[in-house]
Enzyme design. Structure first.
Site, PDB file in Angstrom:
ATOM      1  N   LYS A  65       0.825  -1.214   0.000  1.00 23.08           N
ATOM      2  CA  LYS A  65       0.000   0.000   0.000  1.00 23.08           C
ATOM      3  C   LYS A  65       0.859   1.264   0.000  1.00 23.08           C
ATOM      4  O   LYS A  65       0.349   2.375  -0.194  1.00 23.08           O
ATOM      5  CB  LYS A  65      -0.944  -0.008   1.196  1.00 23.08           C
ATOM      6  CG  LYS A  65      -2.018  -1.084   1.107  1.00 23.08           C
ATOM      7  CD  LYS A  65      -2.909  -1.120   2.322  1.00 23.08           C
ATOM      8  CE  LYS A  65      -4.029  -2.144   2.131  1.00 23.08           C
ATOM      9  NZ  LYS A  65      -3.540  -3.504   1.900  1.00 23.08           N
ATOM     10  N   THR A  71     -15.964  -5.119  -1.042  1.00 25.68           N
ATOM     11  CA  THR A  71     -16.025  -3.713  -1.425  1.00 25.68           C
ATOM     12  C   THR A  71     -16.284  -3.570  -2.920  1.00 25.68           C
ATOM     13  O   THR A  71     -17.015  -2.679  -3.349  1.00 25.68           O
ATOM     14  CB  THR A  71     -14.722  -2.993  -1.056  1.00 25.68           C
ATOM     15  OG1 THR A  71     -13.620  -3.679  -1.665  1.00 25.68           O
ATOM     16  CG2 THR A  71     -14.524  -2.979   0.455  1.00 25.68           C
TER      17      THR A  71
END
Length: 624
Positions: A393, A456
């Site tokens: 990330k 998601t």
């Protein structure tokens, strides 16, 4: 055999009632004349009730009740026959006959079960199993496996001291530490973990310990997820999250770098976390002289210390638990100096994206400033090697957590570029299967509740690796780093989170409920991307990488800030955090990590903050 037992029971009942002298008119001849009719009655009843056709392993519950019925009917038949033929037998003969008949039928079957089980336990044609966990799930599993044609359950293993030495459902209970004794005595070749509530970390730890004994280890979903014996055996799967990877696991092909840690003094920050604890386990196996567990959470440190002391005792490693924060410069320097630390593995970080997004000041203080404090203390304290555990990330971050880790990487890269004896390196990997807060435990919890499983976005992909792979990668980086490298693992193709969810549902014994299968068990619901979440993660900021001493590990040289720019960005971040200004802290990170586009501030406000930060860069800034 049943007919012989009926005859023996009738004769024994007559003998018991004539011990003190004959009480039968005309002697035993009249009574014995009743026996042929009783045998015919017993044979007819046995065939009608199906007792003789029941397999020994199925002799329980209903079958025992049928044995009672057989004995009662025979006793009643004996009584009626005696009355019809005018034979004056005492009433006690019929009662004792019925009791003896039931006892004979019952004990004969138990004896044969015991004999056959002993034969199976010594036969190579059957899988001899020990069940780890003697609770309700383990007991139910033992009952199910007894119906199988190819499994023989030999014993329970359980760490509950109250069960030690007991016999449950005809099976002995041994403590887990005596698994070797169970193997030797019963020739067990596999163990089934029947503790579905146990965390994945603990299951993996138990699995590794048992596999070293040459056992095959399998896991079992919760008892509420079983759908009968046939499907139960299909659900016995090899333990560990590695089975969810869409590639061959690399853990066995990664050397541990033992030489770098043998007889060294090592400190691991975040030692109570998922990665930190596995690092501790693997470092202990390398036989360091001392292992310092540095952890912010008291509970996590307590659990880690309790587990590692057991492992360390066998190899003579000193374990030192230290409760504290990596952002506490005074304590960090004291610990490094007091224990003469030679290697630091920095795994302490807040990693949950939504939580860091809404708590920017706390997240940056821990992830970025904490790294700066620990890395500089390591350099000043003469630590030989410092390894930062980072995340994918951090590559073109779309959230504050990723930006905080990229900023931490820049700080370590800056120190690596300066002269000194400490070798700094960075390890960057994707999502870790089974770590706290990762999608696997979340999905498993949702499945256990009956769904729905929340995604998601169906298009989201992620790189995945096991905790063991991630930890070995960190140890390898610490063993052959030369300074400033970013190490990544060749993890193959990224995995679609939707496919992972479906695989977990299938592994748990359920089916997905959707338009194609409206009668399925678990529904998958799409909730939309969270703030800062990307559809696809990357492992490198810029293209171009070189191989290392291991073909599956890649070394990347990333761009970084100058010494002055790094010092200025760090100063502005520290000032903003001390003032309690989230906006200024985010602006400082946005300047240091240009590819980060914050979602936490309105665009106009962010522009203002970045402009102010850039003005600060125009002033002369000291290197430290």
């Amino acid at each position: 055999m049943d007919l012989l037992l009926v005859a023996a029971s009738y004769l024994l009942a007559l003998m018991l009632l004539t011990i003190d002298g004959p009480v039968l008119p005309g002697g035993l001849g009249g009574a014995l004349a009743q026996l042929p009719a009783l045998l015919v009655m017993a044979g007819a009843l046995s065939l009608t009730l199906g007792l003789s056709r029941r397999r020994l392993r199925d002799y329980e519950g209903t079958a025992i009740a049928l044995s009672v019925l057989l004995a009662v009917v025979l006793a009643a038949g004996s009584f009626v026959q005696a009355r019809l033929t005018g034979l004056s037998l005492p009433g006690g003969v019929h009662v004792v006959f019925g009791l003896l008949c039931f006892i004979g039928v019952f004990l004969s079957r138990l004896s044969l079960i015991w004999v056959l089980t002993e034969i199976y336990r010594h036969s190579r044609n059957f899988k001899r199993v020990a069940i780890y966990g003697a609770g309700r799930t383990g007991m139910a599993l033992a009952q199910e496996l007894r119906k199988s044609d190819d499994f023989v359950v030999c014993a329970f293993l359980d760490d509950n001291a109250a069960l030690r030495g007991m016999t449950l459902d005809g099976l002995p209970v041994y403590p887990g530490v005596q698994a070797g004794k169970v193997i030797e005595r019963y020739k067990v070749d596999r163990v089934i973990l029947a503790m579905p509530s146990l965390s994945i970390d603990k299951q993996t730890f138990l699995s590794k310990r048992l596999e070293k004994l040459g056992l095959q280890v399998q896991s079992l979903p919760a008892f509420t997820q079983w759908h009968g014996g046939a499907e139960l055996r299909k659900m016995l799967t090899p333990i560990g999250p590695a089975t969810l990877l869409s590639r061959d696991p690399l853990c066995q092909n990664l050397p541990a770098g033992n030489n770098a840690y043998c007889d060294a003094k090592v400190m691991i920050s975040g030692a109570g976390g998922s990665i930190g604890l596995e690092l501790c386990r693997q470092v202990v196996a390398c036989r360091p002289r001392k292992l310092v567990l540095f952890e912010l959470s008291e509970l996590a440190l307590y659990n880690a210390d309790a587990e590692l002391r057991v492992l360390a005792e066998a190899v003579g490693v000193e374990i030192v638990p230290v409760l504290g924060s990596v952002a506490d410069a005074v304590q960090v320097r004291r610990v490094l100096a007091e224990h003469e630390i030679e290697i630091v593995l920095h795994a302490a970080a807040y990693k949950h994206v939504p939580l860091v997004e809404i708590n920017p000041r706390t997240g940056l203080a821990n992830n970025t400033l904490g790294t700066a404090v620990l890395a500089r203390a390591a350099r000043d304290g003469g630590v030989r090697r410092f390894v930062l555990v980072s995340s994918d990330k951090a590559v073109r971050p779309g959230n504050l957590m990723g930006a905080s880790k990229r900023f931490a990487e820049l700080l370590v890269q800056d120190l690596a570029a300066r002269p000194g004896k400490t070798v700094f390196s960075i390890v960057r990997f994707g999502n870790v299967l089974g770590s706290s807060g990762s999608v696997v435990p979340l999905f498993q919890e949702q499945i256990a509740r009956g769904g729905p499983v929340t995604l998601t976005d169906e298009r989201v992909t992620r790189y995945f690796m096991t905790i063991q792979e991630a930890s070995k990668l960190v140890l390898l980086a610490g063993s052959f780093a030369e300074g400033g490298e970013v190490f990544v693992l060749d993890m193959g193709k990224p995995v679609r989170i939707g496919d992972l969810a479906r695989k977990l549902i299938s592994t748990a014994g359920y089916t997905v409920r959707d338009a194609q299968n409206p009668d399925g068990d678990i529904e998958i619901v799409t909730t939309g991307l969270r703030p800062g979440e990307k559809l696809h993660e990357e492992l490198m900021v810029r293209r171009g990488a070189t191989t290392t001493a291991h073909p599956k590990i890649i070394s990347v040289r990333e761009d970084h800030l100058s010494e002055l720019e790094t010092a200025a960005a760090l100063r502005d971040l520290r000032d903003a955090i001390e003032r309690g200004s989230d906006a200024d802290a985010i602006a400082a990170v946005a300047w240091a990590v240009p590819e980060y586009a914050p979602k936490s501030l309105p665009e106009d406000a962010l522009q203002c903050q970045v402009v102010r930060a850039r003005r600060n860069r125009d002033r002369d800034v000291p290197a430290e």
